[in-house]
Design a protein around this motif. Sequence first.
Motif: not given
Length: 274
Positions: A176-182, A222-226, A241-249, A251-257
């Motif tokens: 997978p591409h990182h970062p992801v939520p986990w 994920y598309r909806n959130a992006i 609000i739980l995922m910090g500054d990189s939340a959007l990145q 989410t994008r990576n999780t969709l791309r993965n």
Amino acid sequence: MTSEIADHWGKGDVYSLIISALNRMSKSLNDLTLEDLAPVDHFHARGLPATVELADRLPIKPGHHILDIGCGLGGPARYMANRFRCKVSGLDITVPFVDAANKLTALLQMEQDVKIEQGDGQRLPYPDACFDGAYTQHVTMNVADRQRFFMEAFRVLKPGAFFALSEHGLGPKGEPHHPVPWSADGSGAYLLAPSETRRLLQRVGFEDIAIEDTGTKYAAGYRNAIEKAEKGALPPLGVHILMGDSALQKTRNTLRNIEEGRTHPIQLICRKPG
Ligand SMILES: C[S@@+](CC[C@H](N)C(=O)[O-])C[C@H]1O[C@@H](n2cnc3c(N)ncnc32)[C@H](O)[C@@H]1O
């Protein structure tokens, strides 16, 4: 590594973060409902609808005692307790989540039915054969010793009880591409292909293993959130609000993965032999 995983998920005063968001929405804490908290306390991309879909498939009866392994902020545990009139014990490694989960449970006056404590799913602090069912939603991506995690779930279940899991499995097309939520950079991430997860569950003794592919549904979430984030339309209360500054990145990576076949989201239900 377990403490690094806990640090990755939650630092600081998570409860205050949620209360501040509720205040910004002028939401009174006196008549707070499960639905009010759902945007933040079901901590996976599809949120409450994914928990409802899982619950629809679970044979939970009033009075049952159910275990939620990696319960996060406790939204799914409170939902199950309320819907099925059952008791739920929750366990999570992340102290700020456990603290927030118990305070949110108190706000909703559900302490009699939902009890949450800090601990590691690889070493469950419960006696043998004491639960009528167990589930773990979007947790196992961080579990290094998957066999031990499954053996522990098997141990604490009564004969015939169900075990359910949802996760991002490893896809067939590479890392997978990182970062992801986990995981920020791949550390603390231990994804397994669904076929390997099935094999381990069988080895531990589970039977009737049914696996459902949830990739299309998760990709839509994920598309909806992006889309909302790109329009600046995210509400004050949400898992972002739980995922910090990189939340959007993340989410994008999780969709791309998912789209590139690097992850393979699944929901799985099986049973300890009766
Ligand atoms: C994506 S959140 C999901 C939370 C919750 N299951 C839900 O659906 O709302 C992942 C959670 O897994 C927890 N976790 C990760 N590894 C764990 C472990 N070994 N034991 C217990 N909890 C763990 C994290 O602390 C985090 O709260």
